[in-house]
Design an enzyme around this catalytic site. Sequence first.
Site, PDB file in Angstrom:
ATOM      1  CB  ALA A 280      -0.899  -0.005   1.226  1.00  0.00           C
ATOM      2  CD  GLU A 284       2.694  -0.399  -6.388  1.00  0.00           C
ATOM      3  OE1 GLU A 284       3.034  -0.146  -5.218  1.00  0.00           O
ATOM      4  OE2 GLU A 284       1.546  -0.241  -6.805  1.00  0.00           O
ATOM      5  CG  ASP A 326      15.109  31.527 -36.585  1.00  0.00           C
ATOM      6  OD1 ASP A 326      15.866  32.161 -35.844  1.00  0.00           O
ATOM      7  OD2 ASP A 326      15.387  30.443 -37.123  1.00  0.00           O
ATOM      8  CG  ASN A 707      -1.992  -0.077  -3.445  1.00  0.00           C
ATOM      9  OD1 ASN A 707      -2.335   1.087  -3.432  1.00  0.00           O
ATOM     10  ND2 ASN A 707      -0.741  -0.454  -3.507  1.00  0.00           N
ATOM     11  CG  ASP A 711      -5.613   2.700  -5.963  1.00  0.00           C
ATOM     12  OD1 ASP A 711      -6.791   2.783  -5.653  1.00  0.00           O
ATOM     13  OD2 ASP A 711      -4.646   2.808  -5.195  1.00  0.00           O
TER      14      ASP A 711
HETATM   15  P1  ATP Z   1      15.683  34.332 -39.635  1.00  0.00           P
HETATM   16  O1  ATP Z   1      16.885  34.182 -38.774  1.00  0.00           O
HETATM   17  O2  ATP Z   1      14.566  35.078 -39.028  1.00  0.00           O
HETATM   18  O3  ATP Z   1      15.261  33.090 -40.333  1.00  0.00           O
HETATM   19  P2  ATP Z   1      16.734  35.302 -42.039  1.00  0.00           P
HETATM   20  O4  ATP Z   1      16.215  34.162 -42.798  1.00  0.00           O
HETATM   21  O5  ATP Z   1      16.524  36.645 -42.594  1.00  0.00           O
HETATM   22  O6  ATP Z   1      16.172  35.409 -40.652  1.00  0.00           O
HETATM   23  P3  ATP Z   1      19.318  34.502 -42.749  1.00  0.00           P
HETATM   24  O7  ATP Z   1      18.751  33.433 -43.591  1.00  0.00           O
HETATM   25  O8  ATP Z   1      20.518  34.248 -41.933  1.00  0.00           O
HETATM   26  O9  ATP Z   1      18.269  35.053 -41.764  1.00  0.00           O
HETATM   27  O10 ATP Z   1      19.561  35.747 -43.703  1.00  0.00           O
HETATM   28  C1  ATP Z   1      20.220  36.889 -43.256  1.00  0.00           C
HETATM   29  C2  ATP Z   1      20.441  37.832 -44.389  1.00  0.00           C
HETATM   30  O11 ATP Z   1      21.255  37.200 -45.359  1.00  0.00           O
HETATM   31  C3  ATP Z   1      19.181  38.252 -45.107  1.00  0.00           C
HETATM   32  O12 ATP Z   1      18.630  39.394 -44.561  1.00  0.00           O
HETATM   33  C4  ATP Z   1      19.681  38.525 -46.510  1.00  0.00           C
HETATM   34  O13 ATP Z   1      20.180  39.828 -46.603  1.00  0.00           O
HETATM   35  C5  ATP Z   1      20.829  37.558 -46.646  1.00  0.00           C
HETATM   36  N1  ATP Z   1      20.408  36.342 -47.350  1.00  0.00           N
HETATM   37  C6  ATP Z   1      19.434  35.493 -47.027  1.00  0.00           C
HETATM   38  N2  ATP Z   1      19.339  34.479 -47.880  1.00  0.00           N
HETATM   39  C7  ATP Z   1      20.295  34.680 -48.802  1.00  0.00           C
HETATM   40  C8  ATP Z   1      20.724  33.973 -49.960  1.00  0.00           C
HETATM   41  N3  ATP Z   1      20.160  32.844 -50.347  1.00  0.00           N
HETATM   42  N4  ATP Z   1      21.736  34.498 -50.678  1.00  0.00           N
HETATM   43  C9  ATP Z   1      22.331  35.626 -50.282  1.00  0.00           C
HETATM   44  N5  ATP Z   1      21.983  36.324 -49.225  1.00  0.00           N
HETATM   45  C10 ATP Z   1      20.976  35.893 -48.481  1.00  0.00           C
END
Ligand code: ATP
Length: 887
Positions: A280, A284, A326, A707, A711
């Site tokens: 009791a 367990e 993000d 028990n 239970d």
């Molecule tokens: P989060 O962190 O909210 O996802 P995010 O996607 O904007 O944000 P990143 O993907 O790191 O973050 O992008 C940061 C920056 O890099 C962007 O604001 C852009 O200027 C540049 N960027 C994003 N994608 C590319 C890409 N494919 N080629 C070149 N530059 C890029």
Amino acid sequence: MWFSRSQEEILKELDVNLHTGLNTEEAVRRLEEYGENKLKGKPKKSIISLFFIQLKDMLIYVLLGAALVTIIIGEYVDAIIILFVVVLNAVIGLVQEYKAEKAIEALQQMTAPKSLVKRSGEIKEVDSQELVPGDIVILDAGRYIPADIRLIESANLQIEESALTGESVPSNKDAKDIFTDPKTSLGDQSNMAFMSTLTTYGRGEGVVVATAMDTQIGKIAKILDEDIEEMTPLQKRLEELGKTLGFIAIGICVLIFIIALIQGRDLFEMFLTSISLAVAAIPEGLPAIVAIVLALGVTRMSKINAIVKKLPAVETLGCVNVICSDKTGTLTQNKMTVVKHYVSNQVKDIPAESTGLEATSDEKELVKSFVLCSDATYENGEGTGDPTEIALVVLGDKYNLSRKILNSQHKRVGEKPFDSDRKLMSTLNIEENGYRVHTKGAVDNLLKIATKTLIDGKVIPLTEELRNEYLKVVEEMSNQALRVLGVGYKDTTTIIESEDMESDLILIGLVGMIDPPRLEVKASIIEAKAAGIMPIMITGDHKNTAVAIAKELGIADSIEQSLTGSEIEEMSDEEFTNRINEYRVFARVSPEHKVKIVKAYKYHGNIVSMTGDGVNDAPSLKSADIGVAMGITGTDVSKGASDMILTDDNFSTIVHAIEEGRNIYNNIKKSVIFLLSCNLGEVIAIFASVLFFWPIPLLPTQILWINLITDTFPAIALGLDPGDRDVMKKKPRDPKESFFAKGAGFRAILGGTLIGILTLVAFYFGLKEYGYNLGANDIPDGVLIYARTMAFVVLAASQLFYSLTMRHPTKSIVQVGLFSNLYLIGAIVIGFILQLGVISIPFFARAFRVQMLSLYDWGLVILFALVPLFINEIIKIFLRRKDKQGE
Ligand code: ATP
């Protein structure tokens, strides 16, 4: 030897066309021939072995010992009952464990890795298990290598092979290498990629040469025994509690035995009584019930798109008070569309549905560079790859500059992949008289490496004035919540290395793209704030874009609440930590800043959840209390480092998961407190009667029965209670808060005491009816059987009723809804049926030494049994009043 032969030879042997891959029928045929591409795990536990595992328990040994003693003494009926209860208990445990295991297995299945493969001329994402030798696989940063692969193409490809070689520094790979020495070690085979290793940088393409157990990792079978069984902090604490209670129980048993010895009671009876008391007192059933509630809880969570990878996360979720999220894709839809561009000092709007736009020569350069510097595709209305790049490819289509045509005219010969630290990406493509570097990315970073700009077809120096002009346009576009990307180029006569690409560029212009916020997020942010949770935006994007969206969503009110990565760098660690609570938006941050942010919040005692998707996000996901990876856009690395995966990448899902986490914790708490109340009731009834020289109101077999059987069902049903809608109106739980805080301990003691006392009262009534007293010592057997039946039924019934009031600490059973947990109603009905069965079926009644009760007795018994429920409900009325006054 795959590494010593030429690519052509290998493709020929595997009978595959590099450009189209295998066709679907051939892939199906090979899957049948070679089997699924998965490493054999350890053999599953059979039902029989699971059953015996249930018996490996201290308590069961005690019971088996007791059964043996009863057999020796000749009390066969008791022995049979004890054994029956042991078996039944093991079966219930087995079913629970089996269900929990199935639930976890299903979750694992959901998080199985996927691969990009070329089949019938198209690139598709398939489960890695479906790969067959001959498949052409695309490798990109963040993905696990799904099989053994001979590389056909590689661009700055780096692979971390520690799973295989123990070497944690990534190796550089080159598809062109060929090794003639047959003894070349795995670590040196730079033209091969091996299953279970990880792409950390760059891109590549290769042909699958071995799958499943034929791979190198399969041969050494190293990672097969990945044990995911991990106890949650709560389970650990409960186990400790169980142990403490176990010791107390043993103490009480010894004490009772000694007292009984002094009192001169029947020794054998007291031996069994002590044992049943131990049964009791020892809770367990707790670990099994917690395991099943957690497992069913995570299954429920997976239905709302939150896959919990590690069980402890469920508990921690309920305590989260900071959600770092993000922006792109989580708070926004990640459906990018270019709506503006800026070339030759002019901003131009791009209509949404436009086609066949005429491009000026500068516009043409802008779009061409953007498209050539993208890996995404867009065909027949469907895009693959990064949404930012899809938007650029779509822009190209609008100007009749299709990716396919541009790529065939300007073949790519080199590249420097995007990474979220540089925020840039570059490619080297063939141009009429040589080669051209195309670089796109964050404008602030482009301005650092550009020295010239293109205006009206002429390349001119990038003066301070022109730079400011660019920055002004960036600011304007960002204030409208647009994501701004710039692009530049430079010409070379020879092929240059990737490290020489990003310098001395000619800036062509910018594009601004919208990414609308997710509609449901606004409501979730209001809900999170009401629940005492602070939402924080973390993004690589421009500060103004981030703040504009944060304002729209209700995350921040002004630009003062935002900080950029470079501003973080300027602050000392101490200052940053002290001021962290002032900020709601962190823009232009790199993955290392994310770690810093998590640590600063944690320093203030917050429980932090952090989202991530990239290769470099693993450290911040690990350092957060709850690391959340993106199911759609997330890399395998981020998924591996996380505690939870969002299958829809949606911020709202995090808030829902927190709500579920809180409810699951509360449910576990209810089951545990309920079980402890019941156990305490039994202990009090027996202990008091021994102490006061009364006859024992319950026989050992009766205690065992209640028990371990009656239970159990209500306890599990309490764990499955539907969520309380008001749970998100309260502040998060303090993770250090004791399980018995906020009156839970009091409730367990009160409930237990009431149940114990009422059991004794029922026993007393039973004796009284025949004119005997508790103190009498010549009570006939028939009277004892009758009085014990009363006690037996009251004990069971009061526990069953009490479970109803345990559903909420303050809300009444009517407010919670009497029928809102049908499992519990079912459990109570089953409990009564079992109880009725035991006392009314003559065979069982004889075995348990009970008898049928009259209607009057039933009325009395039910009345007694309802007392603990009513008292608890009355206390709740006071608590509700107090809560109201406190508001
Ligand atoms: P989060 O962190 O909210 O996802 P995010 O996607 O904007 O944000 P990143 O993907 O790191 O973050 O992008 C940061 C920056 O890099 C962007 O604001 C852009 O200027 C540049 N960027 C994003 N994608 C590319 C890409 N494919 N080629 C070149 N530059 C890029």
